[in-house]
Design a protein around this motif. Sequence first.
Motif, PDB file in Angstrom:
ATOM      1  N   ASP A   6      -8.475 -48.414  27.438  1.00 55.37           N
ATOM      2  CA  ASP A   6      -8.679 -49.063  26.187  1.00 55.37           C
ATOM      3  C   ASP A   6      -9.815 -50.178  26.389  1.00 55.37           C
ATOM      4  N   HIS A   7     -10.139 -50.907  27.440  1.00 56.43           N
ATOM      5  CA  HIS A   7     -10.915 -51.753  27.743  1.00 56.43           C
ATOM      6  C   HIS A   7     -11.174 -52.360  29.247  1.00 56.43           C
ATOM      7  N   ILE A   8     -12.468 -52.557  29.335  1.00 54.35           N
ATOM      8  CA  ILE A   8     -12.559 -53.160  30.759  1.00 54.35           C
ATOM      9  C   ILE A   8     -12.940 -54.878  30.338  1.00 54.35           C
ATOM     10  N   LEU A  59     -15.403 -52.888  25.578  1.00 49.16           N
ATOM     11  CA  LEU A  59     -15.572 -53.878  26.647  1.00 49.16           C
ATOM     12  C   LEU A  59     -15.229 -55.104  26.014  1.00 49.16           C
ATOM     13  N   GLN A  60     -14.355 -56.041  26.818  1.00 48.94           N
ATOM     14  CA  GLN A  60     -13.817 -57.348  26.471  1.00 48.94           C
ATOM     15  C   GLN A  60     -14.507 -58.387  27.178  1.00 48.94           C
ATOM     16  N   LEU A  61     -15.225 -58.956  26.476  1.00 46.25           N
ATOM     17  CA  LEU A  61     -15.909 -60.095  27.177  1.00 46.25           C
ATOM     18  C   LEU A  61     -15.144 -61.532  27.155  1.00 46.25           C
ATOM     19  N   HIS A  83     -12.909 -58.445  35.426  1.00 49.48           N
ATOM     20  CA  HIS A  83     -11.667 -59.149  35.727  1.00 49.48           C
ATOM     21  C   HIS A  83     -10.684 -58.270  35.684  1.00 49.48           C
ATOM     22  N   HIS A  84     -10.257 -57.429  34.884  1.00 45.77           N
ATOM     23  CA  HIS A  84      -9.058 -56.389  34.721  1.00 45.77           C
ATOM     24  C   HIS A  84      -9.670 -55.199  33.914  1.00 45.77           C
ATOM     25  N   ILE A  85      -8.894 -54.220  34.225  1.00 47.95           N
ATOM     26  CA  ILE A  85      -8.890 -52.908  33.504  1.00 47.95           C
ATOM     27  C   ILE A  85      -7.814 -52.622  32.648  1.00 47.95           C
ATOM     28  N   THR A 133      -4.200 -54.966  36.135  1.00 50.66           N
ATOM     29  CA  THR A 133      -4.067 -53.850  35.108  1.00 50.66           C
ATOM     30  C   THR A 133      -3.180 -54.087  33.974  1.00 50.66           C
ATOM     31  N   GLU A 134      -4.037 -54.223  32.810  1.00 51.12           N
ATOM     32  CA  GLU A 134      -3.285 -54.267  31.408  1.00 51.12           C
ATOM     33  C   GLU A 134      -2.918 -53.037  30.801  1.00 51.12           C
ATOM     34  N   LEU A 135      -1.672 -53.058  30.119  1.00 43.81           N
ATOM     35  CA  LEU A 135      -1.230 -51.901  29.195  1.00 43.81           C
ATOM     36  C   LEU A 135      -1.339 -52.482  27.948  1.00 43.81           C
TER      37      LEU A 135
HETATM   38 CO    CO Z   1      -7.739 -57.573  28.361  1.00 39.32          CO
END
Ligand code: CO
Length: 149
Positions: A6-8, A59-61, A83-85, A133-135
């Motif tokens: 979904d994003h980095i 990409l999530q800044l 920071h996370h995936i 890790t994010e879901l």
């Molecule tokens: Co996120």
Amino acid sequence: MLTRIDHIGIACFDLDATVEFYRATYGFEVFHSEVNEEQGVREAMLKINGTSDGGASYLQLLEPTREDSAVGKWLAKNGEGVHHIAFGTADVDADAAAVRDKGVRVLYDEPRRGSMDSRITFLHPKDCHGVLTELVTAAGSHVQDPQDH
Ligand code: CO
Ligand code: CMX
């Protein structure tokens, strides 16, 4: 089932300067921006590509809104960087439960509100070989009822 990236999530000190770097260097534009006070971030989502399951990849800044937030603490310790995936799924509740059953710490009892009204939860980085890790279930994504097929 986790079906895509979904994003980095990338932590930065100055969101505007970082947005400008991605625009000037790669031509990525801001698709969405918001402040999420619960998460303690000001953020910009840069859409990289669409996918066939109703989600997309971004990409999530992330710039912290306060020093004691997750991103604020991480930046103070590590400086800027990844920071996370986040993995995308049509059913974050089921996937979080399945991961929890495997002994991985899921940080929230119930998914919370994420970017663009998504529903999100996090897995503890110490249980994921050092990767926070994010879901994510995107707003509008839904669990397909098997009867629909
Ligand atoms: Co996120
Ligand atoms: N990636 C990898 N490891 C991390 C990490 C990260 N992003 N953040 C913390 N850690 C590690 C630390 O290095 C530390 O390890 P050591 O004990 O070996 O030094 C350990 O985890 C504990 O870290 P801490 O600095 O003491 O921080 P906390 O335990 O208070 O918080 C965490 C860590 C994961 C529970 C917290 O960051 C959290 O709740 N994160 C989920 C929420 C979040 O990140 N929100 C921002 C993004 C919002 C969004 O994506 O929409």
